[in-house]
Design an enzyme around this catalytic site. Structure first.
Site, PDB file in Angstrom:
ATOM      1  N   HIS A  84      12.089   3.138  -3.451  1.00  0.00           N
ATOM      2  CA  HIS A  84      11.185   2.110  -3.982  1.00  0.00           C
ATOM      3  C   HIS A  84      11.846   1.347  -5.138  1.00  0.00           C
ATOM      4  O   HIS A  84      12.723   1.876  -5.830  1.00  0.00           O
ATOM      5  CB  HIS A  84       9.881   2.748  -4.450  1.00  0.00           C
ATOM      6  CG  HIS A  84       9.020   3.202  -3.305  1.00  0.00           C
ATOM      7  ND1 HIS A  84       7.714   3.609  -3.463  1.00  0.00           N
ATOM      8  CD2 HIS A  84       9.271   3.288  -1.975  1.00  0.00           C
ATOM      9  CE1 HIS A  84       7.206   3.929  -2.282  1.00  0.00           C
ATOM     10  NE2 HIS A  84       8.136   3.759  -1.363  1.00  0.00           N
ATOM     11  N   GLU A  86      10.825   0.559  -8.058  1.00  0.00           N
ATOM     12  CA  GLU A  86      10.653   1.147  -9.396  1.00  0.00           C
ATOM     13  C   GLU A  86      11.669   2.266  -9.621  1.00  0.00           C
ATOM     14  O   GLU A  86      12.280   2.363 -10.685  1.00  0.00           O
ATOM     15  CB  GLU A  86       9.232   1.727  -9.555  1.00  0.00           C
ATOM     16  CG  GLU A  86       8.114   0.747  -9.292  1.00  0.00           C
ATOM     17  CD  GLU A  86       7.632   0.768  -7.848  1.00  0.00           C
ATOM     18  OE1 GLU A  86       8.462   0.672  -6.921  1.00  0.00           O
ATOM     19  OE2 GLU A  86       6.418   0.863  -7.637  1.00  0.00           O
ATOM     20  N   CYS A 110       3.583   3.854  -6.533  1.00  0.00           N
ATOM     21  CA  CYS A 110       3.050   4.983  -5.771  1.00  0.00           C
ATOM     22  C   CYS A 110       3.115   6.259  -6.621  1.00  0.00           C
ATOM     23  O   CYS A 110       3.662   6.260  -7.726  1.00  0.00           O
ATOM     24  CB  CYS A 110       3.839   5.158  -4.471  1.00  0.00           C
ATOM     25  SG  CYS A 110       5.479   5.887  -4.736  1.00  0.00           S
TER      26      CYS A 110
HETATM   27  N1  5HC Z   1       5.169   0.424  -5.316  1.00  0.00           N
HETATM   28  C1  5HC Z   1       5.931   0.270  -4.221  1.00  0.00           C
HETATM   29  N2  5HC Z   1       7.245  -0.019  -4.359  1.00  0.00           N
HETATM   30  C2  5HC Z   1       8.033  -0.182  -3.259  1.00  0.00           C
HETATM   31  O1  5HC Z   1       9.223  -0.471  -3.386  1.00  0.00           O
HETATM   32  N3  5HC Z   1       7.477  -0.047  -1.987  1.00  0.00           N
HETATM   33  C3  5HC Z   1       8.293  -0.317  -0.798  1.00  0.00           C
HETATM   34  C4  5HC Z   1       8.499   0.766   0.201  1.00  0.00           C
HETATM   35  C5  5HC Z   1       8.622  -0.009   1.494  1.00  0.00           C
HETATM   36  O2  5HC Z   1       9.943  -0.535   1.631  1.00  0.00           O
HETATM   37  C6  5HC Z   1       7.646  -1.153   1.304  1.00  0.00           C
HETATM   38  C7  5HC Z   1       6.248  -0.888   1.813  1.00  0.00           C
HETATM   39  O3  5HC Z   1       6.265  -1.081   3.178  1.00  0.00           O
HETATM   40  P1  5HC Z   1       4.971  -1.421   4.049  1.00  0.00           P
HETATM   41  O4  5HC Z   1       4.282  -0.097   4.319  1.00  0.00           O
HETATM   42  O5  5HC Z   1       4.097  -2.360   3.225  1.00  0.00           O
HETATM   43  O6  5HC Z   1       5.515  -2.040   5.303  1.00  0.00           O
HETATM   44  O7  5HC Z   1       7.608  -1.365  -0.090  1.00  0.00           O
HETATM   45  C8  5HC Z   1       6.165   0.247  -1.827  1.00  0.00           C
HETATM   46  C9  5HC Z   1       5.348   0.428  -2.908  1.00  0.00           C
HETATM   47  C10 5HC Z   1       3.906   0.737  -2.733  1.00  0.00           C
HETATM   48  O8  5HC Z   1       3.554   1.894  -3.385  1.00  0.00           O
HETATM   49 ZN    ZN Z   2       7.036   4.310  -5.176  1.00  0.00          ZN
END
Ligand code: 5HC
Ligand code: ZN
Length: 166
Positions: A84, A86, A110
């Site tokens: 992710h 973050e 998350c």
């Molecule tokens: N806070 C976040 N930071 C992130 O970098 N992500 C990333 C993980 C996946 O590459 C994408 C979510 O994929 P999708 O389920 O919307 O197709 O975003 C997701 C979240 C959500 O919790």
């Molecule tokens: Zn995350």
């Protein structure tokens, strides 16, 4: 004699850092969701940036970008492999401590990132969107952030369009 006054249309700190987070997210190869993050010190200096993607050595062209929902095989979906934004921003920082810093991120963190945010000592989260507030991941995230005293608030969209020519 006419006095030259300072410019008034410059961007705010929040616009600047959320803009950097957003721009960083545009490096992501995820076909569905691009997320960007920018970590800033208490005195408004950018410390690190990140976006969602596969770890070093895990090719964007070889690892899968699909969603689990589209397949019954978890190994063929991105979720087991993607880092992710973050966490990437936290891990990209090699300068020492992130204690007391602020995290600008385009999507609410998350539960897994919340753990890393708390343990890294990040004090404040400014997020743009909270798309899945009722998901167990976001609920657990908020529970931990609240318990740990990490402040979070939604970025107040100025509505201003910031255009850049590259
Ligand atoms: N806070 C976040 N930071 C992130 O970098 N992500 C990333 C993980 C996946 O590459 C994408 C979510 O994929 P999708 O389920 O919307 O197709 O975003 C997701 C979240 C959500 O919790
Ligand atoms: Zn995350």
């Amino acid at each position: 004699m006419s006095e030259t006054k300072k410019r008034r249309d410059y961007i705010s700190w929040d616009e600047y850092f959320m803009g950097v987070a957003d721009l960083s997210g545009r490096r992501s190869k995820d076909p569905n969701t691009q997320v960007g993050a920018c970590i800033v010190s208490q005195d408004n200096k950018i410390m690190s940036m990140g976006y969602n993607g596969f770890p070093k050595g895990c090719s964007d062209d070889e690892f899968p970008w699909g969603k689990e929902a589209e397949t019954t095989d978890p190994y063929s979906a991105k979720y087991l492999y993607v880092t992710h934004s973050e966490l990437n921003a936290i891990l990209n920082y090699r300068g020492g401590s992130l204690e007391g810093s602020k995290l600008y991120v385009t999507l609410f963190p998350c539960n897994e990132c919340a753990k890393a945010i708390i343990q890294a000592g990040i004090q404040t989260i400014i997020y743009k969107e909270d798309k899945y507030p009722d998901s167990p991941s976001v609920r657990a995230s908020k529970r931990m952030l609240n318990a740990a005293g990490v402040r979070y608030y939604q970025y107040e969209c100025s509505g201003r369009k910031i255009e850049i020519d590259v």
